[in-house]
Design a protein around this motif. Structure first.
Motif, PDB file in Angstrom:
ATOM      1  N   ALA A  72     -23.809 -56.596 -11.350  1.00 58.85           N
ATOM      2  CA  ALA A  72     -24.765 -57.003 -10.316  1.00 58.85           C
ATOM      3  C   ALA A  72     -26.021 -57.593 -10.947  1.00 58.85           C
ATOM      4  N   ASN A  73     -26.536 -56.925 -12.000  1.00 63.88           N
ATOM      5  CA  ASN A  73     -27.770 -57.408 -12.631  1.00 63.88           C
ATOM      6  C   ASN A  73     -27.551 -58.748 -13.322  1.00 63.88           C
TER       7      ASN A  73
ATOM      8  N   SER B  82     -25.295 -61.000 -12.647  1.00 60.88           N
ATOM      9  CA  SER B  82     -25.122 -62.063 -11.645  1.00 60.88           C
ATOM     10  C   SER B  82     -26.476 -62.463 -11.078  1.00 60.88           C
ATOM     11  N   HIS B  83     -27.292 -61.435 -10.819  1.00 60.31           N
ATOM     12  CA  HIS B  83     -28.603 -61.696 -10.246  1.00 60.31           C
ATOM     13  C   HIS B  83     -29.466 -62.530 -11.193  1.00 60.31           C
ATOM     14  N   GLU B  84     -29.417 -62.124 -12.487  1.00 64.51           N
ATOM     15  CA  GLU B  84     -30.232 -62.809 -13.489  1.00 64.51           C
ATOM     16  C   GLU B  84     -29.785 -64.256 -13.684  1.00 64.51           C
TER      17      GLU B  84
ATOM     18  N   ARG C  85     -28.539 -66.171 -11.474  1.00 67.02           N
ATOM     19  CA  ARG C  85     -28.727 -66.966 -10.271  1.00 67.02           C
ATOM     20  C   ARG C  85     -29.970 -67.876 -10.366  1.00 67.02           C
ATOM     21  N   SER C  86     -31.096 -67.296 -10.823  1.00 64.99           N
ATOM     22  CA  SER C  86     -32.340 -68.090 -10.844  1.00 64.99           C
ATOM     23  C   SER C  86     -32.244 -69.300 -11.774  1.00 64.99           C
TER      24      SER C  86
ATOM     25  N   ASN D 256     -22.080 -65.652  -6.404  1.00 59.69           N
ATOM     26  CA  ASN D 256     -22.215 -65.098  -5.052  1.00 59.69           C
ATOM     27  C   ASN D 256     -21.090 -64.127  -4.737  1.00 59.69           C
TER      28      ASN D 256
ATOM     29  N   LEU E 117     -21.645 -60.892  -6.643  1.00 59.39           N
ATOM     30  CA  LEU E 117     -22.689 -60.084  -5.999  1.00 59.39           C
ATOM     31  C   LEU E 117     -22.144 -59.419  -4.733  1.00 59.39           C
TER      32      LEU E 117
END
Ligand code: ADP
Length: 429
Positions: free
Chosen positions: A209-210, A212-214, A216-217, A258, A261
């Protein structure tokens, strides 16, 4: 072994004949015969008495000595007794070894009778769920372990699903309970500490999750620049194609991130959180529109969903699951094919099906389709723009709704992917 019966007949003759002869010479043959017979019977009674006394008083000692048929009876009985003793010793040894081995097991083991009372438990069961010495023997397990999941499993027939519960002794530890029926109504409760496994799973989920999140930006930034570049008139012709390709690849990366996540959210959030009323006919129509707008796949997408069909669940999740199935059908069916979306419901629950007459799948692949990134034909899947996570998402959404994904397919003929939902999810009025 020689037969004892000729000897026994001889014994009878030797008892009766001399007495009859003596009687014949003296008081009469009949009286002599009777006395002989009585003597013979008295001898048998004496042997019977010895046997009965041996049974009653000292069966542990060797049986009395006997001759003729009685000797055989004593010997037979003695042999039977020895065999029985040996079997008993063997069984006791096996039982001792079984108990010793279960005692040494790191998993807790509790033996329950048909009324779910504790008959026996090992050392690990004491440590894991706090059972105590002789005090808890004979107690119903439900009274000592007050867990609703266990109560339900104890009442169910057959093999219940393993349960994962919080430890009754330490709220930060997790136990896996497995109830296994055996014998005539008895059950074995196996308890395993799965805290480490749970922590590892959580670490893996958090990491995905982290990460993927990182990702994304920076990806959004790259996408932004690429978009600007593609619209920039100063960019020469020869750069146009690489920029388009870069844009396609970043879009694909965004889709994968996406989906990752979404999967990690489905895994982390408590299931059954949402039970809103979801209009199956409404979302089917929306999905059809979206499918036709994809720009690939058949133009013939048919819907057979009775108006007003509703289910209870999380709308966003169900939309994602159902649309994944439809978009897959579009992806793996030729433009002149057909996709059928249907919904049926009955006493066994509801069934949302997406059927196509596309490429189909070989049976050997079917059990593995819901694994992450599993593809039947990697090149085709990559070209078609799938993320490889679609069916894993569908499977998770179904699990969270108490349902399951069913797949039928034959190569070259087409496939049918169905979401089966339980009766308690249906809205019937
Ligand atoms: P992808 O994003 O690659 O489609 P999925 O998890 O959605 O990933 O599907 C996994 C694989 O299952 C696909 O790569 C494809 O090989 C196969 N598949 C899924 N749906 C269909 C279908 N309707 N017809 C044929 N194959 C399918």
């Amino acid at each position: 072994m020689k037969s004892i019966w000729p000897l026994e007949a001889l014994r009878l003759i030797l008892s009766v004949l001399p007495a009859t002869l003596l009687g014949w010479l003296t008081v009469g043959a009949g009286v002599g015969f009777t006395i002989g017979l009585m003597a013979y019977t008295a001898w048998h009674l004496w042997q019977l008495y010895r046997l009965e006394r041996w049974f009653r008083l000292d069966r542990k000692r060797n049986p009395p000595e006997g001759s003729g048929a009685w000797g055989e009876v004593f010997d037979h009985y003695y042999r039977l007794q020895q065999r029985h003793l040996n079997r008993k010793r063997r069984l006791a040894r096996v039982l001792r070894e079984f108990r010793n081995s279960t005692e040494a097991m790191p998993d807790g083991t509790v033996v329950l009778d048909r009324e779910a009372r504790i008959i026996w438990f090992n050392q690990s069961a004491q440590t894991l769920i706090g059972l105590q010495g002789n005090q808890d023997l004979g107690q119903p397990i439900g009274n000592l372990l007050r867990l609703p999941e266990l109560g339900e499993s104890l009442e169910s027939e057959g093999y219940p699903e393993p349960m994962e519960v919080t430890s009754p002794l330490h709220p930060d530890r997790y136990l896996n309970l497995n109830l296994i029926p055996y014998g005539e109504g008895q059950r074995l409760l196996l308890i395993r500490d799965v805290t480490r496994l749970r922590r590892l799973e959580r670490m893996r989920r958090d990491f995905v999750a982290n990460a993927s999140h990182e990702l994304r930006s920076p990806l959004t930034v790259v996408q932004g620049y690429l978009e600007a570049l593609s619209e920039d008139r100063k960019i020469t012709e020869e750069w146009q194609r690489p920029i388009d390709e870069m844009q396609r690849q970043t879009q694909k990366m965004t889709a994968i991130i996406n989906d990752m996540l979404e999967l990690s959210r489905l895994e982390t959030e408590a299931p059954d959180a949402d039970r809103e009323r979801v209009d199956v006919s409404g979302i089917s129509a929306r999905i059809r529109e979206e499918a036709l707008a994809l720009g690939y796949g058949p133009r013939d997408v048919r819907i057979d969903v009775p108006a007003g069909s509703c289910i209870l669940g999380a709308e966003a999740e169900l939309y994602s699951a159902f649309s994944n199935l439809v978009f897959n059908a579009m992806r793996y069916t030729r433009a002149d094919g057909t996709v059928w979306i249907s919904w049926t419901q009955g006493r066994n629950g509801g069934l949302f099906s997406v059927r196509d007459n596309g490429v189909g799948i070989e049976p050997k692949h079917i059990p593995r389709l819901t694994q992450r990134f599993y593809r039947v034909d990697s090149a085709r899947a990559r070209k078609s723009g799938g993320t490889g996570l679609g069916l894993a998402i569908v499977k998770h959404v179904m699990q969270r709704h108490g349902g399951r994904l069913e797949i039928e397919s034959s190569p070259g003929q087409g496939s049918c992917f169905s979401c089966r939902l339980p009766v308690n999810r249906l809205v019937t009025e």
